[in-house]
Scaffold this motif. Structure first.
Motif, PDB file in Angstrom:
ATOM      1  N   VAL A   1       2.451   8.352   5.606  1.00  0.00           N
ATOM      2  CA  VAL A   1       3.183   8.535   6.555  1.00  0.00           C
ATOM      3  C   VAL A   1       4.175   9.847   6.008  1.00  0.00           C
ATOM      4  O   VAL A   1       5.362   9.937   5.282  1.00  0.00           O
ATOM      5  CB  VAL A   1       4.371   7.288   6.870  1.00  0.00           C
TER       6      VAL A   1
ATOM      7  N   GLU B   1       0.981  -1.472  -4.682  1.00  0.00           N
ATOM      8  CA  GLU B   1       0.385  -0.099  -4.521  1.00  0.00           C
ATOM      9  C   GLU B   1      -0.649  -0.353  -5.902  1.00  0.00           C
ATOM     10  O   GLU B   1      -0.735  -0.419  -7.127  1.00  0.00           O
ATOM     11  CB  GLU B   1       0.755   1.588  -5.301  1.00  0.00           C
TER      12      GLU B   1
ATOM     13  N   ASP C   1      -4.013  -4.655  -7.401  1.00  0.00           N
ATOM     14  CA  ASP C   1      -4.979  -4.813  -6.209  1.00  0.00           C
ATOM     15  C   ASP C   1      -3.504  -6.212  -5.290  1.00  0.00           C
ATOM     16  O   ASP C   1      -3.722  -6.874  -5.914  1.00  0.00           O
ATOM     17  CB  ASP C   1      -6.153  -5.952  -6.566  1.00  0.00           C
ATOM     18  N   ILE C   2      -3.413  -5.935  -4.264  1.00  0.00           N
ATOM     19  CA  ILE C   2      -2.194  -7.102  -3.408  1.00  0.00           C
ATOM     20  C   ILE C   2      -2.674  -8.279  -3.307  1.00  0.00           C
ATOM     21  O   ILE C   2      -2.043  -9.071  -3.684  1.00  0.00           O
ATOM     22  CB  ILE C   2      -2.538  -6.324  -1.775  1.00  0.00           C
TER      23      ILE C   2
ATOM     24  N   GLY D   1       5.718   7.628   1.447  1.00  0.00           N
ATOM     25  CA  GLY D   1       6.199   8.705   2.834  1.00  0.00           C
ATOM     26  C   GLY D   1       7.332   7.754   3.700  1.00  0.00           C
ATOM     27  O   GLY D   1       8.150   7.702   4.135  1.00  0.00           O
TER      28      GLY D   1
ATOM     29  N   PHE E   1       1.022  -1.408   0.080  1.00  0.00           N
ATOM     30  CA  PHE E   1      -0.256   0.478   0.542  1.00  0.00           C
ATOM     31  C   PHE E   1       1.231   1.048   0.145  1.00  0.00           C
ATOM     32  O   PHE E   1       0.343   2.482   0.941  1.00  0.00           O
ATOM     33  CB  PHE E   1      -0.930  -0.431   1.263  1.00  0.00           C
TER      34      PHE E   1
END
Ligand SMILES: C[S@@+](CC[C@H](N)C(=O)[O-])C[C@H]1O[C@@H](n2cnc3c(N)ncnc32)[C@H](O)[C@@H]1O
Length: 364
Positions: free
Chosen positions: A346, A28, A52-53, A10, A5
């Motif tokens: 983040v 991602e 999609d993961i 960050g 994700f």
């Protein structure tokens, strides 16, 4: 390390800045965000999984997995809805940690995540009888302002480890200066002493017309921080409203005739709406729509007081600085997509502080 994700990266930025980690790849869903991640950390784009993961099955072997799945939709404790697809995201995180043979993981989320069912399940998965039985977890509640970001942003961070606990990330800043800790970085410090922005003219509206090839298609960018110093075209009535609101005030400061009709009935709640930031404090939490004053406390802190009054929300560049990004980070996507990446990130200074004890435990 592997970043799930990953957004604009960050977390990866902070971990790489700490000095002990190499980014091995990112996962991602959003194409523009994936392009930003790649533009900064994966120039070939070969180690960025865009999608999609759930489809990310070719998992490399790494020491550390980091990630912060989207925070919308986590169910409150007691409200089980196993069909909500977003509840599956933490499961995907656990699956990738297991498949990667990582020795540690770092899972970041909003403050209230600690009160959700998914939080409890993630902790149960990492522990005796769980899918990550060799792991033990520690939970930290961390404010980015305590780690040198010019922003009050409180996050829940779960650190999982199969090789022993870490020390709590050591705060470097405090609301009031204390022994070994500087005063929180204010917006004045961040903008005036910062890498860029105040000396530059604000661009009207548009990002430069440029695009980059990313995994076989075009994505706007890559833009430098200074190119993100963009604002919107506000209508006159909005500008008149903003001109009434002093630092620290919000829509409640507006005279009755300037209130939006829908607000008149609501005299309580949403107090931060149309709020103006304060020069001598860190910003409030930056969200994905920081460029709309109607969405929070995002008006520029400058309000007369010896200077020109600035009646607009933060620009994208200012918001990125508030998140702790500097001029090294480049950005891909439309204005809206980049704002989402900035608001979701983040803060790298917080990520860097978390990276330190993680690196020590890994012996890196
Ligand atoms: C909170 S953001 C992560 C920010 C990132 N940790 C940073 O520091 O910049 C969550 C990200 O998860 C992505 N996402 C949402 N659903 C996903 C899925 N099913 N698979 C992969 N990524 C997903 C979103 O597009 C968003 O960029």
């Amino acid at each position: 390390m592997l970043d799930l994700f990953a957004g604009c990266g960050g977390l990866t930025r902070g971990f790489i800045d700490q000095g002990s980690f190499d980014g091995v790849g990112g996962v991602e869903l959003d194409r523009a965000a994936a392009a930003t991640y790649a533009a900064n950390f994966d120039p070939t784009g070969l180690h960025t999984y865009t999608g999609d993961i759930a489809g990310f099955t070719n998992v490399p072997s790494v020491d550390l997995v980091v990630g912060g799945p989207p925070c919308q939709g986590f169910s409150a404790l007691g409200k089980r809805d196993p069909t909500d697809v977003r509840n599956q995201l933490w499961r995907q995180f656990v699956r990738v940690v297991r498949d990667s043979d990582a020795r540690m993981f770092v899972f970041e989320n909003v403050d209230r995540f600690a009160k959700t069912l998914e939080f409890q399940r993630l902790r149960d998965a990492a522990g005796e009888g769980g899918e990550l039985a060799d792991f033990r977890t520690q939970v930290f509640r961390l404010n980015a302002a305590d780690y040198g970001a010019p922003q009050k942003r409180v996050r829940t961070v779960i650190v999982g480890s199969s090789i022993g606990p870490i020390a709590e990330p050591a705060p470097t800043h405090a609301r009031r200066p204390a022994e070994g800790r500087d005063r929180w970085v204010s917006l004045r410090d961040a903008f005036a002493g910062g890498p860029l922005v105040l000396e530059l003219p604000v661009r009207a509206e548009r990002l430069p017309d440029r695009s980059v090839d990313f995994q076989g298609g075009e994505v706007p960018g890559a833009f430098e921080l200074r190119e993100l110093h963009v604002t919107r075209n506000y209508d006159l009535k909005s500008l008149i409203r903003y001109a009434h609101i002093q630092p620290g005030q919000s829509r409640f400061a507006l005279p009755d005739e300037l209130q939006y009709p829908c607000w008149r009935k609501h005299t309580k709640g949403a107090g931060d709406v149309l709020g103006r930031l304060r020069w001598d404090e860190p910003a409030v939490t930056i969200r994905t729509e920081f460029f709309k004053p109607e969405k929070g406390r995002f008006l520029h802190p400058q309000w007369e007081n010896g200077g020109e009054q600035i009646n607009r929300a933060l620009t994208h560049a200012e918001a990125a600085v508030v998140q702790g990004f500097d001029a090294r980070h480049v950005w891909c996507g439309t204005k809206t997509e980049i704002a989402r990446q900035i608001g979701n990130a983040v803060p790298p200074p917080l990520a860097r502080a978390i990276a330190q004890p993680v690196a020590e435990r890994l012996g890196a």
